[in-house]
Design a protein around this motif. Structure first.
Motif, short mmCIF file in Angstrom:
data_model
loop_
_atom_site.label_atom_id
_atom_site.label_comp_id
_atom_site.label_asym_id
_atom_site.label_seq_id
_atom_site.Cartn_x
_atom_site.Cartn_y
_atom_site.Cartn_z
N GLU A 74 -36.76 -54.82 18.71
CA GLU A 74 -38.22 -54.98 18.75
C GLU A 74 -38.62 -56.33 19.34
O GLU A 74 -39.63 -56.44 20.04
N TYR A 75 -37.83 -57.38 19.07
CA TYR A 75 -38.08 -58.67 19.70
C TYR A 75 -37.91 -58.57 21.22
O TYR A 75 -38.70 -59.12 21.99
N GLN A 76 -36.86 -57.88 21.65
CA GLN A 76 -36.64 -57.69 23.08
C GLN A 76 -37.80 -56.90 23.71
O GLN A 76 -38.29 -57.24 24.79
N SER A 79 -40.87 -59.06 24.07
CA SER A 79 -40.70 -60.03 25.16
C SER A 79 -40.88 -59.37 26.51
O SER A 79 -41.56 -59.92 27.39
N LEU A 80 -40.28 -58.21 26.69
CA LEU A 80 -40.38 -57.51 27.97
C LEU A 80 -41.80 -57.03 28.24
O LEU A 80 -42.27 -57.07 29.38
N ALA A 122 -40.28 -68.02 32.07
CA ALA A 122 -39.02 -68.62 31.65
C ALA A 122 -38.93 -68.66 30.13
O ALA A 122 -37.86 -68.43 29.55
N ASP A 123 -40.04 -68.96 29.47
CA ASP A 123 -40.05 -69.01 28.01
C ASP A 123 -39.74 -67.64 27.42
O ASP A 123 -38.99 -67.53 26.44
N LEU A 124 -40.30 -66.58 27.99
CA LEU A 124 -40.05 -65.23 27.49
C LEU A 124 -38.62 -64.78 27.79
O LEU A 124 -38.00 -64.06 26.99
N GLY A 334 -37.98 -52.16 33.43
CA GLY A 334 -38.34 -50.82 32.99
C GLY A 334 -37.13 -50.04 32.50
O GLY A 334 -37.21 -49.31 31.50
N ILE A 335 -36.00 -50.21 33.18
CA ILE A 335 -34.77 -49.54 32.74
C ILE A 335 -34.36 -50.06 31.37
O ILE A 335 -34.00 -49.29 30.47
N ALA A 336 -34.42 -51.39 31.20
CA ALA A 336 -34.07 -51.98 29.91
C ALA A 336 -35.04 -51.53 28.82
O ALA A 336 -34.63 -51.22 27.69
#
Length: 406
Positions: A74-76, A79-80, A122-124, A334-336
């Protein structure tokens, strides 16, 4: 047979002890809400209960794994999603900057906002999870994956390791993504170069006209092992009308068409213009395909926008490079993002199964050791009555004496 007083006392005490033991046994069952409070109550049942308990403990561990995996994913995902919003804004600014009505003040203003967006990106890309680990750093999760160098470029310092989590006996999923896979592996724009090698004509426009068609051509024909195979020769031939043909290193014709001086010849996604009469040759070279993170690509684009010596026309390649880099980064993201969604769905399904399995185990445990409370209460009352009777009998026995009847 002669019955002694000791025998009478001993029998009475044993009866009282058995009544007390029965009472205490029933009382423990009620207290623990179980028919089995010691192995001797049901040896077979105890073995089954231990198996179910071990399975429940395993399900609890899987549940903890699922919780940690869900938090990480969920964090990933967050971020995305945030990074996609930033890239959409960057693309909007790119389109705005391409307007020929912009003067240098306008371009500097756009570049300033782009610089701020690059820092946010960069931060994300260096996001941390709830455990303080960098979620896009691979196994090296204690180190920021994208580190800025003294020249302003960003280098990926993580690794390609993927953390996995076991959610059940047979289900193991990836719960991390390497930043190299998502951001560093984004393709930059494929391009080519050209130079007149013979003839009177001078080289005019050389550019990729149809990026999609050119990308397909490069994917199918670029040879990383034998560089000569990436060389092509365009030749114009005088006639009625004038024509051109393009051959590969083996002299095989790969494209042909009509030639008009000053007009671009379009083939395989490429556009090449010559100024002059037919009868010239141009060497065409496919540039090696490369990959880079969006931060470096945007910094390069910003540098081009700030270069006052370049006209909008001369900055055209930078606009194209930026567009392709943004699109390709959004594609890998999008794939990730899709993979994360699929894994979250898997976690939900496994959690639902685990919850059902625990309920099933508890039902089975209850069928083995579950206490019938009304029956146990009645048995406790009977045990209490037995104690009372034994105590009364003991009192009467202890008062027995021949002197009482003489």
């Amino acid at each position: 047979m002669r019955i002694t007083n000791n025998f009478i006392y001993r029998q009475s005490i044993e009866g009282l002890e058995k009544a007390n033991e029965r009472y205490l046994d029933v009382n423990r069952k009620i207290t623990e809400q179980s028919e089995i409070v010691k192995p001797s109550d049901d040896p077979v049942g105890v073995g089954q209960l231990l198996q179910y308990e071990a399975n429940n403990l395993l399900l609890d561990q899987y549940s903890n794994n699922a919780t940690l995996a869900k938090n990480n994913l969920e964090y990933q995902e967050a971020s995305l999603d945030s990074l996609k919003g930033i890239l959409d804004r960057i693309d909007t600014l790119r389109i705005q900057a391409e307007n020929s009505a912009n003067d240098q003040v306008d371009l500097d203003s756009i570049a300033e906002e782009l610089e701020s967006l690059v820092l946010s990106s960069a931060d994300l890309m260096n996001s941390k999870g709830a455990d303080g680990k960098y979620v896009f750093a691979g196994f090296d999760s204690d180190t920021p994956p994208f580190q800025r160098q003294t020249d302003g470029s960003y280098i990926f310092q993580g690794d390609e390791g993927v953390v996995r989590s076991q959610l059940s006996e047979t289900v193991i999923i990836d719960v991390s993504h390497s930043g190299k896979e998502i951001f560093e592996a984004a393709r930059v724009r494929n391009d080519f170069t050209g130079a007149v090698t013979a003839g009177p004509a001078t080289l005019g426009q050389v550019r990729v006209g149809d990026q999609g068609a050119f990308d397909v051509f490069v994917a199918n024909n670029y040879d990383a092992i034998t560089p000569i195979n990436n060389q092509y020769t365009l030749t114009t031939v005088a006639g009625a009308p004038d024509t051109f043909n393009v051959v590969d290193s083996g002299a095989n014709v790969v494209a042909s068409g009509d030639y008009t001086s000053g007009q671009p010849m379009k083939f395989l996604g490429m556009e090449v213009a010559l100024n002059g009469v037919a009868g010239s040759s141009v060497s065409l070279s496919l540039n090696p395909p490369s990959r880079d993170n969006i931060l470096n690509q945007m910094n390069s684009f910003i540098g081009t926008l700030r270069d006052e010596s370049l006209t909008i026309k001369e900055k055209e390649f930078a606009f194209r490079d930026a567009a392709v880099s943004i699109d390709n980064t959004l594609e890998t993201m999008g794939i990730a993002r899709s993979a994360i969604g699929a894994r979250l769905n898997t976690i939900t399904q496994v959690e639902n199964y685990s919850a059902t399995a625990k309920i099933t185990n508890q039902t089975a445990q209850n069928s083995i050791s579950g206490l019938n409370l009304p029956a146990a209460s009645a048995e406790l009352a009977l045990a209490q009555q037995a104690i009372d009777a034994s105590q009364l009998l003991f009192t009467r026995v202890t008062n027995l004496s021949l002197f009482n009847v003489l």
